[in-house]
Design an enzyme around this catalytic site. Structure first.
Site, mmCIF file in Angstrom:
data_model
loop_
_atom_site.group_PDB
_atom_site.id
_atom_site.type_symbol
_atom_site.label_atom_id
_atom_site.label_comp_id
_atom_site.label_asym_id
_atom_site.label_seq_id
_atom_site.Cartn_x
_atom_site.Cartn_y
_atom_site.Cartn_z
ATOM 1 C CD GLU A 329 12.685 -15.789 66.666
ATOM 2 O OE1 GLU A 329 12.937 -17.033 66.560
ATOM 3 O OE2 GLU A 329 12.671 -15.339 68.014
ATOM 4 C CE1 TYR A 402 17.236 -15.833 72.955
ATOM 5 C CE2 TYR A 402 17.027 -16.170 75.210
ATOM 6 C CZ TYR A 402 16.517 -16.308 73.758
ATOM 7 O OH TYR A 402 15.339 -16.739 73.676
#
Ligand code: ARG
Ligand code: ZN
Length: 477
Positions: A329, A402
């Site tokens: 993040e 991803y």
């Protein structure tokens, strides 16, 4: 829970019937036609700033009141402004402080506002919307357990007080904020949140003030660098706020404010995921260049949900509180929030680099990055994969986004070497955080060619465009 449609059909303000007047001056019905969310946004509309005041009177319920003033410009004449909105009931709309007609089309999730005169390119206007009630319910297109995007309520339970926050990626922000809810229209935000005394509010940006009145506290946050609407974070809970020393990794070595917010019942091991935040900020700023915002930290939330890179203040559910996700993040603050996908099919550029940062972190800790990459490759070989531009909502956050995304960057690194890869990433952030602050897949490929040559572009293109999975790239040790 549905409220009646406002009866503005009669005024011709809804586009159920085409608006007859001034067709040349009315591209207002045109959405941005994103390949995945074609209904979002308005062509020509440019929201520069959202000045938002949210009032949460009873945390843990879905009730919320909002007053927002959008600073607008446009690139074409607009006879109407059509904002994305699936929010609470609209009570008033003002254009430069004067009441103007408006209509809500719940089916289209649009709030249509008719200014006194068309908004002309180069002109600026202030559009104020007041609303109160229950935010709309928008199902996440692909999350395995049913997930309502946007405004979240965590009901009071046992001894626990109720809480609220937002979780919006990809298109949930317009459940609580009338907005041009597409990543191509980034904006700055001032967010004020009024909560009952004893509660703590947090939001994206640096905190600029707190005012306590009879029974309430109002917190103000200033997000001074443009961000995509989905990355706006807002949180209300009986948080414990933990302040740390600023970290000098901002632009020109400037200090990045450090603060984290933990719910009172946060178990000790959860806090452990966040003790190396400063170290990760330092490592990633060496790879990517200066940290792009004025603050960083996390707000921990209790429901089981995906984590989200809300700007300057990542949303970290208890169940996602691992160091690996924490680093992921942080990386999104550069890749996602500063350099933002121009359209939703470009989201692999964000997730691929955020996932790649987990590998960089592993190497930083002395682990085997190549083995990390080999696991991604094995996963994709087993599960199957696809070209990187997503073609439907269910692909936005899948394994290919991803892990094939991450391997694309690994392939570039293998091709050009560590030093050139670092230079590339820094130049990429500088180039695509400027201006509109967005990057498309073709613009990325052109940049690879420009900085790293036609050979590197050809390698990267195979990862981006081919059906089959290219062989595992090897980064020399
Ligand atoms: N960007 C988030 C991350 O850090 C993922 C968000 C997933 N959202 C969803 N609605 N499924 O990876
Ligand atoms: Zn991510």
């Amino acid at each position: 829970m549905r409220r009646p449609l406002l009866s503005l059909l009669a005024l011709g303000l809804l586009t159920a019937a085409p608006v007859p007047a001034q067709p040349a001056l009315n591209p207002s019905a045109d959405t941005l036609r994103d390949p995945i969310f074609p209904e979002l946004g308005q062509v020509g509309l440019d929201v520069r700033h959202y000045d938002l005041h949210l009032t949460v009177t009873e945390p843990g319920t879905r009730e919320v009141r909002g007053v927002v003033t959008l600073t607008l410009t446009s690139t074409r004449p607009l006879t109407q402004v059509r904002l994305d909105f699936l929010g609470p009931e609209v009570e008033a709309v003002r254009w430069n402080d004067r009441a103007v007609p408006f209509g809500v089309d719940e089916k289209a999730a649009k709030l249509t506002v008719t200014p006194p005169a068309p908004l002309r390119p180069g002109a600026t206007a202030r559009l104020t919307v007041e609303y109160a009630g229950t935010p709309g319910e928008l199902e996440d297109p692909d999350f395995p357990t049913p997930l309502l995007l946007g405004w979240q309520a965590v009901p009071a339970e046992g001894g626990r007080a109720g809480a609220n926050f937002v979780l919006s990626e990809p298109n949930g922000t317009h459940t609580f904020l009338p907005s041009n809810d597409h990543p191509s229209d980034k904006a700055t935000f001032t967010t004020r949140v009024t909560v009952p005394r004893g509660y703590v509010a947090a939001a994206s940006g640096v905190e600029t003030g707190r005012v306590d009145a009879a029974g309430t506290s109002t917190f103000t946050f200033s997000q001074r660098e443009p961000i995509p609407t989905y990355a706006l974070g807002v949180f209300v809970d009986r948080f414990l706020r933990v302040d740390e020393s600023a970290v000098p990794v901002g632009v020109g070595g400037s200090a990045v404010v450090r603060r984290d917010f933990f719910p009172p019942e946060t178990p000790g091991p959860v806090r452990a995921a966040y003790v190396r935040t400063d170290e990760a900020l330092r490592l990633l700023s060496e790879w990517f260049g200066p940290y792009p915002f004025g603050a960083y930290g996390v707000a921990v939330v209790t429901p089981r949900l995906p984590a989200l890179e809300t700007a300057t203040l990542s949303t970290m559910p208890l169940n996602m509180s691992t160091e690996r996700t924490a680093v992921h993040e942080i990386a999104h603050q550069w890749f996602g929030n500063a350099v933002t996908p121009a359209t939703w099919p470009d989201v692999w550029l964000s997730e691929g680099m955020a996932a790649y940062s987990e590998l960089l972190w592993t190497e930083h800790l002395g682990g085997d990055g190549q083995a990390y990459a080999a696991r991604w490759h094995a996963n994709l070989t087993r599960a199957g994969t696809r070209p990187l531009r997503a073609t439907r909502a269910g692909e936005l956050f899948d394994l290919s986004t991803y892990q094939r995304g991450a391997l694309t960057f690994h392939a570039l690194r293998a091709e050009i070497g560590d030093a050139a890869f670092r230079d590339f990433l820094r130049a990429y952030v500088t180039r695509f955080s400027a201006g509109a602050g967005t990057v498309s897949t073709p613009a990325f490929l052109a940049f690879v060619r420009e900085r790293a040559g036609a050979g590197a572009e050809a390698t990267v293109r195979r990862w981006v465009e081919e059906r089959a999975l290219p062989p595992l790239p090897v980064v020399g040790r």
